[in-house]
Design a protein around this motif. Structure first.
Motif, short mmCIF file in Angstrom:
data_model
loop_
_atom_site.label_atom_id
_atom_site.label_comp_id
_atom_site.label_asym_id
_atom_site.label_seq_id
_atom_site.Cartn_x
_atom_site.Cartn_y
_atom_site.Cartn_z
N ILE A 1 39.55 46.99 33.09
CA ILE A 1 38.12 46.70 33.32
C ILE A 1 37.73 45.34 32.75
O ILE A 1 38.42 44.80 31.88
CB ILE A 1 37.20 47.79 32.70
CG1 ILE A 1 37.48 47.96 31.20
CG2 ILE A 1 37.36 49.11 33.42
CD1 ILE A 1 36.51 48.90 30.49
N CYS A 2 36.64 44.79 33.28
CA CYS A 2 36.11 43.53 32.80
C CYS A 2 34.58 43.64 32.84
O CYS A 2 34.05 44.64 33.32
CB CYS A 2 36.61 42.38 33.68
SG CYS A 2 35.82 42.33 35.29
N CYS B 1 35.93 41.46 41.30
CA CYS B 1 36.46 40.82 40.08
C CYS B 1 37.98 40.74 40.21
O CYS B 1 38.54 41.19 41.21
CB CYS B 1 36.06 41.62 38.85
SG CYS B 1 36.73 43.29 38.82
N CYS C 1 40.24 42.19 38.26
CA CYS C 1 41.00 43.33 37.73
C CYS C 1 41.90 43.89 38.84
O CYS C 1 41.61 43.71 40.02
CB CYS C 1 40.08 44.43 37.25
SG CYS C 1 39.10 43.96 35.82
N LYS D 1 40.40 43.93 42.55
CA LYS D 1 39.24 44.74 42.92
C LYS D 1 38.31 43.95 43.85
O LYS D 1 38.53 42.77 44.11
CB LYS D 1 38.50 45.17 41.65
CG LYS D 1 39.26 46.21 40.82
CD LYS D 1 38.41 46.72 39.66
CE LYS D 1 39.13 47.75 38.83
NZ LYS D 1 38.32 48.21 37.66
N CYS E 1 33.26 44.76 36.54
CA CYS E 1 33.41 46.14 37.05
C CYS E 1 32.89 47.17 36.04
O CYS E 1 32.66 48.32 36.40
CB CYS E 1 34.83 46.43 37.50
SG CYS E 1 36.10 46.15 36.30
ZN LIG Z 1 36.90 43.95 36.64
#
Ligand SMILES: [Zn+2]
Length: 468
Positions: free
Chosen positions: A36-37, A21, A23, A18, A40
């Motif tokens: 997700i993290c 990040c 991901c 992304k 994001c």
């Molecule tokens: Zn993320």
């Protein structure tokens, strides 16, 4: 006079991660909210880290669209509240301190016309809302943040389009260009979306938002022009407003949302420093850029003598032009181009289309060589190709397995022709009085040889035997 301008959002689908990040950029393979993290998902205290590769790819797009590229780029916060936006702001670009978006003004040719590009900006995609429930009473809204933070390039054009067809042609050219650059696959669901601004007779501009496909964009523009023309004819003022495209009813609907009046309170994104794009990086990117579609086309025409129309179709499609580059030789280029554009690109069957990706360069090269050396007729080569896609066997194996080899032996062909002449005496008499009807007999020979005879020598031998 109609004026249409576009804002096209295109995901950089070929990137690994992304925009801010690590991901996956390819969110499509995940169950909801698995990709997700904290970054994001907009958790407090999390910090974005800019994906350099995304900046490079977006700069490449800017260069390919003949846009200026600034020495420094900056990111801004666009503040608004919406459930698909976990941070309550979107990180995007804006040219308020000079040109700091990834691309400045540029142009793209659509036929004889030049469409001006206003700017190109790099930003993050929001998440997705999923509406469930059949009636308004039991409707629930679910949110999936897997897409949040996916790298998105926004391409803004000047209102240079005059017809919906020009819009469609432009999108096809843009889509081919992005594929050719290797930055995106616009055919993926949701990978390319657009907003359109439409005005007629110098009147107010109406923005249509939320159009998910090229086909719908063309339809929406058509609908909107007709709607505005009809208001104009009746002297009813056209309201400056935002409308949404209802793809079920195929109409544009006035949007009750206050998007137009919203104050986004843009300000510089303090968590991401300004990014310097050195001249060396630009030179490096230029050298990494693949050959453009137009230069490919010109090379196919001048170097291999491929007809212009064939070269046009072939060069526009990255998948098939890559296949062409891998399989042709100096001598069989025209034949390989012919097989690809007339046979492979026309495959209707989706299974066969999938199999086409397994076709090796050797297969194509051998098949083209076999046609050129007369081992197999052009007609039978079609059967051979389908068999290759089905079995993956070698060309020579298939020619012998299916007995597709040309009937090149004249004596053998003569035997078949003599038999047809004695079987079809009525048609022979007809051919004597009306030579054009001889094609019926040529067809019979083709049938008897399962298409393996050479049509020209068949015709000549038939004429000789009948005496016309
Ligand atoms: Zn993320």
């Amino acid at each position: 006079m109609t004026k249409i301008g576009l804002e096209i959002h295109c995901q950089l689908t070929n990137l690994q991660s992304k925009l801010f990040c690590s991901c996956k950029a390819n969110y499509r393979e995940f169950e909801p909210n698995e990709n997700i993290c904290p970054v994001c998902a907009g958790m407090p205290g999390s910090l974005p880290r800019l994906n350099q590769e995304a900046v490079k790819k977006a700069t490449m797009i800017a260069m390919a669209l003949n846009c200026s590229t600034p020495e420094k780029i900056a990111f801004f916060r666009k503040n608004y509240f919406y459930p698909d936006l976990p941070k309550n702001f979107q990180i995007t670009q804006l040219n308020i301190y000079g040109d700091t978006s990834v691309g400045g003004s540029g142009t793209i040719s659509v036929g004889d016309k030049k469409i001006r590009i206003t700017r190109i900006q790099l930003e993050e995609d929001p998440g997705r809302l999923i509406y469930e429930g059949s009636s308004s009473k039991n409707q629930i809204t679910l949110v999936d943040y897997n897409r949040a933070g996916t790298p998105l390039v926004e391409i803004v054009t000047e209102p240079d389009f005059e017809t919906p067809k020009e819009v469609r042609d432009f999108l096809n050219i843009l889509s081919d260009l992005l594929k050719n650059l290797g930055v995106a696959d616009p055919s993926l669901e949701g990978a390319m979306r657009a907003d359109a601004n439409v005005s007629v007779h110098g009147g107010n501009k109406v923005e249509i938002k939320n159009i998910g496909s090229f086909h719908d964009l063309e339809k929406a523009a058509h609908f909107e022009i007709t709607r505005q023309e009809s208001l104009h004819d009746r002297d009813i003022p056209i309201a400056q407003e935002t409308r949404h495209w209802d793809d079920r009813r195929k109409i544009t609907v006035s949007s009750r949302s206050k998007e137009e009046d919203m104050d986004y309170r843009y300000f510089l994104e303090g968590d991401i420093p300004w990014v310097k794009i050195n001249p060396e990086i630009r030179t490096e990117l230029k050298s990494e850029m693949p050959e453009s579609i137009s230069s490919k086309k010109e090379r196919y025409v001048t170097k291999y003598n491929i007809p212009e129309q064939v070269a046009d179709v072939l060069s526009s499609d990255k998948f098939y032009s890559d296949m062409f580059e891998k399989s042709h030789t100096e001598s069989n280029a025209k034949e390989v181009a012919n097989i690809i554009t007339t046979e492979l690109m026309g495959l209707e069957d989706t299974r066969e289309k999938r199999e086409a990706s397994k076709l090796t360069a050797t297969h194509l090269r051998d098949l083209a060589d076999s046609i050129q050396t007369g081992k197999v007729s052009r007609n039978s080569s079609k059967n051979a190709l389908h068999e290759i896609l089905k079995t993956g066997k070698s060309v020579s194996q298939i020619i012998s397995d299916l007995d597709l080899g040309n009937v090149s032996d004249e004596l053998e062909l003569l035997k078949i022709i003599d038999k047809i002449i004695s079987d079809e005496s009525e048609a022979v008499e007809q051919a004597k009085s009306n030579p054009q009807t001889i094609n019926f007999l040529v067809g019979k020979v083709m049938q008897a040889t399962k298409g393996k005879a050479d049509p020209t020598s068949t015709l000549n031998l038939l004429k000789k035997q009948i005496g016309i």
